[in-house]
Motif scaffolding. Sequence first.
Motif, PDB file in Angstrom:
ATOM      1  N   ALA A 192      17.856   7.113  18.560  1.00 37.25           N
ATOM      2  CA  ALA A 192      17.998   8.338  17.571  1.00 37.25           C
ATOM      3  C   ALA A 192      17.943   7.742  16.046  1.00 37.25           C
ATOM      4  N   GLN A 193      18.936   6.811  15.777  1.00 42.11           N
ATOM      5  CA  GLN A 193      18.775   6.071  14.450  1.00 42.11           C
ATOM      6  C   GLN A 193      17.137   5.476  14.170  1.00 42.11           C
ATOM      7  N   THR A 194      16.695   5.228  14.948  1.00 47.33           N
ATOM      8  CA  THR A 194      15.529   4.603  14.684  1.00 47.33           C
ATOM      9  C   THR A 194      14.500   5.502  14.025  1.00 47.33           C
ATOM     10  N   LYS A 195      14.536   6.666  14.835  1.00 41.96           N
ATOM     11  CA  LYS A 195      13.664   7.666  14.704  1.00 41.96           C
ATOM     12  C   LYS A 195      14.054   8.692  12.906  1.00 41.96           C
ATOM     13  N   LEU A 196      15.416   8.559  12.885  1.00 43.93           N
ATOM     14  CA  LEU A 196      15.935   8.897  11.664  1.00 43.93           C
ATOM     15  C   LEU A 196      15.214   8.189  10.406  1.00 43.93           C
TER      16      LEU A 196
END
Lengths: 237, 425
Positions: free
Chosen positions: B163-167
């Motif tokens: 999720a952090q990568t996408k954020l």
Amino acid sequence: MQTGTRRTPWMAVPVAILLATSPAFSGEGDPLKGEKAFKACKACHKVGAGARNGVGPHLDGLFGRAAGSLKGFKYSKAMLAHGEDGLVWDEAALDAYIADPRVMIPGTRMSFRGMEDEATRADLIAYLKQASVHNPVENPSAEAPLRAEMGAAALAIEGDRDYGAYLATECVTCHQITGQTNGIPSIVGWPKPDFVRALFEYKTNVREHQVMKLMTVNLGNEEIAALAEYFSSLDPQ
Amino acid sequence: MPKLTRRAFGLVAGAAAANLAMPAYLRAQGKPRAVVVGGGAGGATAARYMAKDAGDELDVTLIEANPKYTTCFFSNLYLGDFRTFDSITHGYNTLQSNYGITLVNGFAEAIDRDANEVVMADGPRVPYDRLLVSPGIDFIWDSVPGYSEEASEIMPHSWKGGAQTKLLKSKLDAVEDGQQIVMVAPPNPFRCPPGPYERVSMFAHVLKAKGHTDSRIVIIDPKPTFSKQGLFEEGWEKHYPGMVEWYGPDVHGGIVGVDPSTGEVETDLDTFQGDLVNVIPAQKAGNIAHVAGLANETGFCPIDPHSMRSKMDDNIFVVGDACIPGDMPKSAFSANSQAKVAAMAIRGDLVGSRVFPAKYSNTCWSLIETDDGVKVGAQYVGTDEKISSTSKFISQTGEDAGTRKATYEESLGWYSGITSDIFGV
Ligand SMILES: Cc1cc2nc3c(=O)[nH]c(=O)nc-3n(C[C@H](O)[C@H](O)[C@H](O)COP(=O)(O)OP(=O)(O)OC[C@H]3O[C@@H](n4cnc5c(N)ncnc54)[C@H](O)[C@@H]3O)c2cc1C
């Protein structure tokens, strides 16, 4: 991997062209120039009287030969499937294959990026038509007799396959165990002499490559023999 | 009762048919049991090698918190629009179907070292004869004052995949011309030493491709030097003139703190305002290693360099980012390499297979701009003192474009190679 969009896949070449006896490319190539262009293939393929299999199959009798049909050579599953589906080497097929091997035969284990220049391909094909009329040695898959050359000592050792399997764990982070190639060459199923020679060439800077220099610099004869034993025993997929 | 997915029963489903009430991993098989915590670069590799090489002689269980794994490696290429998110996300199906590994999809809360059992967060215990721990990293959130897990929703770290990568990607894509990105780089030791600087290169690539060349990227670094510094600085100068500014501690004087509500990064020198702030905090071994008493005062886990065996417990091995790897950097390549040594040692312990002297290697590629790849690599052996480097190389400044392109293409080959080596073929 990224070559996918550059060229028409072989399958899309109109059948009429594939069936024609004259090459799909315009004009006859120059076999003399083609002999020079064959340098790009020489490390892996032998052609002419007494040729043997090496990293790649010998190319004697290539024109009219079904793809993947040499007994004793370890072809990829993809090449065998194309042969079974009726692919026979002629000028057009060869032209498409050497233009971009992985587009024409996805999954081929030939580690060759492709030859973009059409005229050079025509020259090469003209050369191969002349050179391939000879017969290979009686048993082309048998290993060539030992010569006093680089790596002979390693070749003379019987490799410890278990040790090779362990050492190979380091290699297969980059070289896929299936023999697939995309950006990093395929090294499974190679004859031992070619394999040993390649490692020595990196070790001694005959071939220059930072990664492969690092990988070979600390390998002794015993390690190289073990690796050759292991990788030559594998079947490509 | 544990929350078990059907997949957790893996290949033993046939044998289990008579005994479905009991999860596969709790059933005594009479075979020695190898258990792995963490299905990332280190753990999944170890599980695959043990299952592949020991065949039927060994029972292999892999405990992983997430159903899918997004690689941090190549996540910078996703930020730079060179890869899709799907192409860097991998599942565990092949490990179960082709290698007979039992997958337990759940969070390991503790390790009962007296009983030789892993304690799952939802209750059940997974017994082991040998345990391999590869939980990666956790953050020391307050290493940057003002930063916290909640703050990471506003100022992403994106130093764990998912999720952090996408954020971070969505925030990057929203940056407008003239706006500023601030990165707070981590102190040593941290996962992927060239990673922050490759990421900055990808930030700049995306901005430049959109014509946003009035934007700036400021790096506030607690370290006086960084990995491949000469190569990155040369590349930034060449491809992104005036867009990247790097401040070491002798310039900024120290990081005072960050304020997620204002997007400010305060240092002794000045306060930097970021429209996008990427904070990469200090790191330590994944929490489970601390809970289990496997880490020391450094925050990471000491190991025997010949085998990756924990110095705290003979039945446990620690690989990957969580261990103290001597001269090796914390990378997926290293984790994969260490996992193979540990897998061999565990098979030696449990099924008596041959054990050869440990050998390790690493190569880390970084992409600076399209077709401009660089690399650094080394080989290592285990000595009594540490994992020790025997030889190394690094790309040179001023290399020709052909060499750099070949280096980038190699990295693509490596990615497909290593991910099939980790997740199976
Ligand atoms: C931006 C970036 C770029 C990078 N680029 C590269 C690169 O180009 N090359 C390279 O080699 N490396 C690169 N890396 C580094 C690489 O991603 C890590 O070093 C590697 O993933 C470490 O592997 P690991 O097994 O130690 O941990 P991880 O891969 O993080 O795996 C740990 C796994 O354990 C699971 N887990 C943790 N605790 C528990 C628990 N208690 N119970 C159950 N499951 C648990 C997690 O869910 C996770 O799946 C990069 C990293 C970053 C952040």
